[in-house]
Scaffold this motif. Structure first.
Motif, mmCIF file in Angstrom:
data_model
loop_
_atom_site.group_PDB
_atom_site.id
_atom_site.type_symbol
_atom_site.label_atom_id
_atom_site.label_comp_id
_atom_site.label_asym_id
_atom_site.label_seq_id
_atom_site.Cartn_x
_atom_site.Cartn_y
_atom_site.Cartn_z
ATOM 1 N N ASP A 48 0.696 -1.271 -0.045
ATOM 2 C CA ASP A 48 0.027 0.085 0.062
ATOM 3 C C ASP A 48 0.848 1.273 0.054
ATOM 4 O O ASP A 48 0.194 2.383 -0.282
ATOM 5 N N ASP A 49 2.184 1.219 0.619
ATOM 6 C CA ASP A 49 2.861 2.465 0.506
ATOM 7 C C ASP A 49 3.817 2.582 -0.686
ATOM 8 O O ASP A 49 4.424 3.678 -0.854
ATOM 9 N N HIS A 50 3.716 1.665 -1.584
ATOM 10 C CA HIS A 50 4.725 1.700 -2.899
ATOM 11 C C HIS A 50 3.750 1.889 -4.174
ATOM 12 O O HIS A 50 2.700 1.339 -4.144
ATOM 13 N N ARG A 51 4.505 2.531 -5.055
ATOM 14 C CA ARG A 51 3.615 2.863 -6.470
ATOM 15 C C ARG A 51 4.916 2.476 -7.481
ATOM 16 O O ARG A 51 6.148 2.594 -7.407
ATOM 17 N N ILE A 52 3.845 1.825 -8.502
ATOM 18 C CA ILE A 52 5.155 1.616 -9.876
ATOM 19 C C ILE A 52 5.050 2.957 -10.508
ATOM 20 O O ILE A 52 4.011 3.269 -11.020
ATOM 21 N N ASP A 81 8.362 4.699 -2.739
ATOM 22 C CA ASP A 81 7.808 4.588 -1.605
ATOM 23 C C ASP A 81 7.329 5.869 -1.256
ATOM 24 O O ASP A 81 8.045 6.824 -0.754
ATOM 25 N N VAL A 82 6.027 5.924 -1.373
ATOM 26 C CA VAL A 82 5.189 7.211 -1.341
ATOM 27 C C VAL A 82 5.274 7.867 0.335
ATOM 28 O O VAL A 82 5.322 9.049 0.551
ATOM 29 N N GLY A 83 5.656 6.911 1.330
ATOM 30 C CA GLY A 83 5.600 7.179 2.547
ATOM 31 C C GLY A 83 7.113 7.865 2.836
ATOM 32 O O GLY A 83 6.959 8.938 3.783
ATOM 33 N N THR A 84 7.995 7.334 2.531
ATOM 34 C CA THR A 84 9.328 7.542 2.831
ATOM 35 C C THR A 84 9.949 8.432 1.699
ATOM 36 O O THR A 84 10.991 9.441 1.814
ATOM 37 N N GLY A 85 9.395 8.337 0.560
ATOM 38 C CA GLY A 85 10.213 8.871 -0.817
ATOM 39 C C GLY A 85 11.270 8.133 -1.273
ATOM 40 O O GLY A 85 11.890 8.823 -2.382
ATOM 41 N N LEU A 86 11.757 7.023 -0.844
ATOM 42 C CA LEU A 86 12.693 6.396 -1.078
ATOM 43 C C LEU A 86 12.295 5.645 -2.485
ATOM 44 O O LEU A 86 10.916 4.961 -2.698
ATOM 45 N N ALA A 87 13.165 5.389 -3.573
ATOM 46 C CA ALA A 87 12.636 4.821 -4.838
ATOM 47 C C ALA A 87 13.949 3.599 -5.073
ATOM 48 O O ALA A 87 14.928 3.600 -4.681
ATOM 49 N N ARG A 88 13.331 2.645 -5.764
ATOM 50 C CA ARG A 88 14.257 1.379 -5.975
ATOM 51 C C ARG A 88 14.105 1.259 -7.508
ATOM 52 O O ARG A 88 13.050 1.215 -8.267
ATOM 53 N N ASP A 89 15.324 0.631 -8.175
ATOM 54 C CA ASP A 89 15.358 -0.207 -9.494
ATOM 55 C C ASP A 89 15.388 -1.423 -9.495
ATOM 56 O O ASP A 89 16.355 -2.048 -8.912
ATOM 57 N N ILE A 90 14.339 -1.992 -10.069
ATOM 58 C CA ILE A 90 14.362 -3.707 -9.706
ATOM 59 C C ILE A 90 14.207 -4.120 -11.225
ATOM 60 O O ILE A 90 13.406 -3.685 -12.220
ATOM 61 N N ASP A 340 -4.081 -2.436 -29.712
ATOM 62 C CA ASP A 340 -4.384 -1.994 -28.481
ATOM 63 C C ASP A 340 -3.128 -2.414 -27.549
ATOM 64 O O ASP A 340 -2.576 -3.448 -27.832
ATOM 65 N N VAL A 341 -3.070 -1.494 -26.590
ATOM 66 C CA VAL A 341 -1.515 -1.742 -25.710
ATOM 67 C C VAL A 341 -2.043 -1.930 -24.310
ATOM 68 O O VAL A 341 -2.802 -0.991 -23.724
ATOM 69 N N PRO A 342 -1.371 -2.929 -23.650
ATOM 70 C CA PRO A 342 -1.561 -2.829 -22.157
ATOM 71 C C PRO A 342 -0.529 -2.038 -21.432
ATOM 72 O O PRO A 342 0.662 -1.956 -21.698
ATOM 73 N N ILE A 343 -1.148 -1.315 -20.530
ATOM 74 C CA ILE A 343 -0.182 -0.172 -19.544
ATOM 75 C C ILE A 343 -0.631 -0.650 -18.265
ATOM 76 O O ILE A 343 -1.794 -0.698 -17.828
ATOM 77 N N ALA A 344 0.456 -0.950 -17.312
ATOM 78 C CA ALA A 344 0.392 -1.269 -15.922
ATOM 79 C C ALA A 344 0.150 0.254 -15.178
ATOM 80 O O ALA A 344 0.586 1.066 -15.469
ATOM 81 N N ASP A 345 -0.636 -0.035 -14.175
ATOM 82 C CA ASP A 345 -0.673 1.334 -13.320
ATOM 83 C C ASP A 345 0.079 1.299 -12.102
ATOM 84 O O ASP A 345 0.796 0.370 -12.019
ATOM 85 N N ALA A 346 -0.104 2.355 -11.439
ATOM 86 C CA ALA A 346 0.890 2.383 -10.105
ATOM 87 C C ALA A 346 0.705 1.439 -9.104
ATOM 88 O O ALA A 346 1.631 1.053 -8.643
ATOM 89 N N ARG A 347 -0.459 0.913 -8.940
ATOM 90 C CA ARG A 347 -0.599 -0.194 -8.159
ATOM 91 C C ARG A 347 -0.406 -1.810 -8.678
ATOM 92 O O ARG A 347 -0.626 -2.581 -7.820
ATOM 93 N N GLY A 348 -0.130 -1.715 -9.727
ATOM 94 C CA GLY A 348 -0.003 -3.042 -10.449
ATOM 95 C C GLY A 348 -1.166 -3.680 -11.194
ATOM 96 O O GLY A 348 -0.968 -4.827 -11.856
#
Length: 678
Positions: A48-52, A81-90, A340-348
């Motif tokens: 819940d705290d993370h966004r794509i 991470d919208v709570g801490t502002g930290l980001a990751r590359d995965i 047609d193109v599939p696109i993921a949203d911020a919550r997966g």
């Protein structure tokens, strides 16, 4: 969508991109996007705290694929991470269900991940209750914040006290007294808000003084606003009764002698892989991968409200996710196939964007033509082209991206800019840097700069690159009358030496030649990049934007292929530090001799808005061309048949029955059959 369409003259077909998800370069399918989110959740990375912020294909090394090795299907993800502002590359292995790469994105070293769509709603909520913002609006006679349209914009990276390390947006406003009002006609100037997206707070409201809000309407979308519509146009009907000449196998498109894979990315948009042309019984590779890898819109108003206004529409806003659903008969006419193109949203979750890519054929004028006096024949063939395109809306502007493939082996790209110019209030200060388009309404000077990434594969081998300039040949014993025409070819041998500027006055082009393949005369086969030679970035070389967008200060950069070098301004662009991307890529000054070459070509428009651009801008275009040069052994379109019509396109020249001495109206008749007319 409002448009005038004669729908019964058009044909529509639809396909979903990503149906061939097992292929190395295939677009991530809807199932794969959902699988990636599932794996992220299983590893505790998505909650819940993370966004794509971004997800796309983690493309394999082309050398691994060429060697026939089995490469894994992976998704590359940027998480916030919208709570801490930290980001990751995965990097997510979709087969093994593992995270094969998981590293932090350090704000101070690189920057911030792209703006989230939900952050625009956050900006509206924060400013709707901010006392300083509401007070500034009241000074301008606006008491209802709901009548203010807000543009939450990328902040850049400036040495402003207190901003280091913060995830920011800067906000400009326009008045929209009714839901039908076009707000861009009514800028609320002298006012800008700085919003801290991480702490969910308004960091600062800058108010330089009240300026009158322009009042003239721009409601072109309301019928009758600017008078009655014209009634003079007769129908133009485009029909292909036997259907299109192209076909699909999975995501691979074939047309005439061309073949290519269609791909899509939420950052770059349309991506073309494996562009090749069938010649002498085999498909000859030309371009391994082609995309528009970045797009920059720098504005030229240096004042205190807008000095920061520079947008990387690709890296900061992910223009691929802003794609339009195209309308048959309006955006595309004729016999159309949509993807047609599939696109993921911020919550997966995944949303399928319908009609995102348009594919069709167009007549493109005369391919070749000659009327021959000696044989008494006249021949003409029609050119046609395959069009692969998509359109995006980025705030006030709309952009079309068009790739063209021609019968003669030519590849062309064209960008189309339309929509509405960004507006401000017009006064004595802004008159130096803006055009007045309506009473009191300014449109600041700005540029639209695109960077194409062209991973070349001329006959699928290592290549070299030469810069070709037209030259004046001196008068000497070999050119006694001064009539010779010459050119110079300068080999670009290293990455640092291949940062080049175009020069239209000497017809400068860049020729990519195979280091191994030759034509029937033993000369290297090649393709030539022809630039338009328009201005590159005009901001001062020592400015913040020039440092962050160094790629845009030259027309051409050339690098040795590296699978990690994808974006000219760097992987992280939002609030990025300077000198990322191409300056880093060429730091090792790799040799370009017999290498896998990647061309990075910057081109675009410098826009001094004119009255005709308001209230909506007619399309303006820019682009480039890739042309075969000694790639084929002869004209590759000699097998193109004459058009089926009521008249023949291959026939005896009129009026002389094949006798060259009876050609009507000829002023250059030969003395004898061995002496040609020209």
């Amino acid at each position: 969508m409002n448009c005038s369409c004669t729908r019964n003259t058009h044909t529509q077909r639809s396909r979903r991109l990503g149906d061939e998800s097992g292929a190395p370069y295939a677009t991530l399918s809807e199932a794969e996007l959902l699988r990636a989110a599932e794996i992220l959740r299983a590893h505790g990375a998505l909650d819940d705290d993370h966004r794509i912020a971004y997800i796309g294909l983690d493309e394999p090394d082309r050398r691994e694929v060429a060697a026939g090795r089995v490469v894994p299907r992976r998704a590359r993800v940027q998480l916030l991470d919208v709570g801490t502002g930290l980001a990751r590359d995965i990097s997510v292995d979709l087969t093994e269900g593992e995270l094969v790469l998981d590293v932090p994105i350090e704000h101070d070293v690189s920057g911030q991940v792209p703006l989230l769509q939900e952050e625009h709603a956050l900006i509206r909520d924060l400013l709707a209750v901010d006392d300083d913002w509401l007070a500034a609006l009241r000074l301008r006679g606006i008491t209802d914040p709901a009548t203010v349209a807000l543009a939450g914009l990328s902040a850049g990276r400036y040495p402003i006290e207190g901003e280091a390390g913060r995830r920011l947006a800067r906000v400009l406003a326009h008045h929209q007294p009714t839901p039908q009002t076009m707000p861009w006609a009514h800028p609320i100037d002298g006012l800008v808000a700085y919003v801290d997206l991480g702490s969910r707070s308004v960091a600062q409201v800058v108010d330089t003084g009240v300026m009158p809000i322009p009042q003239e309407t721009a409601d072109y979308h309301v019928p009758g606003t600017f008078g009655p519509e014209r009634t003079t146009q007769k129908p133009i009907v485009i029909q292909q009764p036997e259907g299109p000449s192209f076909s699909f196998e999975g995501d691979v498109l074939t047309w005439e002698k061309w073949s290519l894979r269609i791909g899509y990315d939420m950052r770059e948009g349309l991506v073309l892989h494996g562009i090749g042309f069938k010649d002498a019984g085999r498909v000859r590779p030309i371009v391994h991968r082609a995309s528009i890898a970045e797009m920059l819109v720098p504005y030229g108003d240096p004042g205190p409200v807008r000095f920061w206004q520079n947008y990387f529409d690709t890296g900061e806003y992910l223009l691929g996710r802003l794609v339009n659903s195209l309308e048959l008969g309006c955006d595309c006419v004729g016999d159309i196939t949509y993807l047609d193109v599939p696109i993921a949203d911020a919550r997966g979750g995944v949303k399928v964007l319908p009609n995102a890519i348009c594919i069709h054929e167009e007549d493109a004028g005369v391919l070749w033509k000659h009327t021959e006096q000696f044989t008494g024949t006249s021949d003409v063939r029609r050119q046609r082209r395959l069009v692969v395109s998509f359109f995006v809306t980025v705030g006030n502007y709309d952009y079309g991206f068009y790739w063209y493939l021609y019968l003669d082996g030519k590849i062309e790209f064209e960008a189309k800019a339309t929509g509405l110019v960004f507006t401000a209030a017009y006064d004595e200060r802004t008159s130096r840097f803006a055009s007045e388009l309506a009473p009191g309404l300014a449109a600041p000077y700005h540029q639209h700069l695109f960077c194409a990434r062209l991973d070349m594969a001329v006959d699928d081998g290592p290549a070299v690159i030469d810069e070709i300039d037209v030259t004046t040949v001196p008068i000497d014993d070999g050119n006694p009358h001064g009539t010779a025409i010459g050119f110079t070819a300068t080999r670009l041998t290293s990455e640092s030496g291949a940062v080049r500027r175009a020069n239209a006055s000497i017809g400068r082009t860049w020729r990519v030649s195979s280091a191994t393949a030759t034509n029937r005369f033993g000369r290297p086969v090649s393709y030539v990049l022809t630039p338009e030679g328009t201005p590159v970035l005009q901001a001062h070389p020592e400015s913040v934007i020039a440092s962050r967008a160094r790629f845009a200060t030259a027309d051409l950069w050339v690098t040795e292929y590296d699978p990690e070098e994808r974006y000219p301004a760097g992987t992280i662009v939002n609030q990025s530090v300077g000198e990322q991307g191409l300056p880093v890529f060429i730091a090792d000054d790799a040799s370009l001799e017999s290498a896998d070459l990647v061309l990075w070509h910057t081109f675009g428009l410098t826009h001094f808005p004119r009255l005709e651009d308001w209230p909506i801008m007619p399309v303006d275009t820019c682009g480039f061309v890739l042309t075969p040069h000694d790639f084929f052994d002869r004209n590759p379109t000699l097998d193109v048949p004459a058009s089926a019509s009521s008249c023949s396109c291959a026939h005896e020249a009129p009026g002389h029955g094949g006798d060259p001495h009876h050609m009507p109206h000829s002023h250059h008749l030969p003395v004898s059959p061995s002496s040609p007319a020209h």
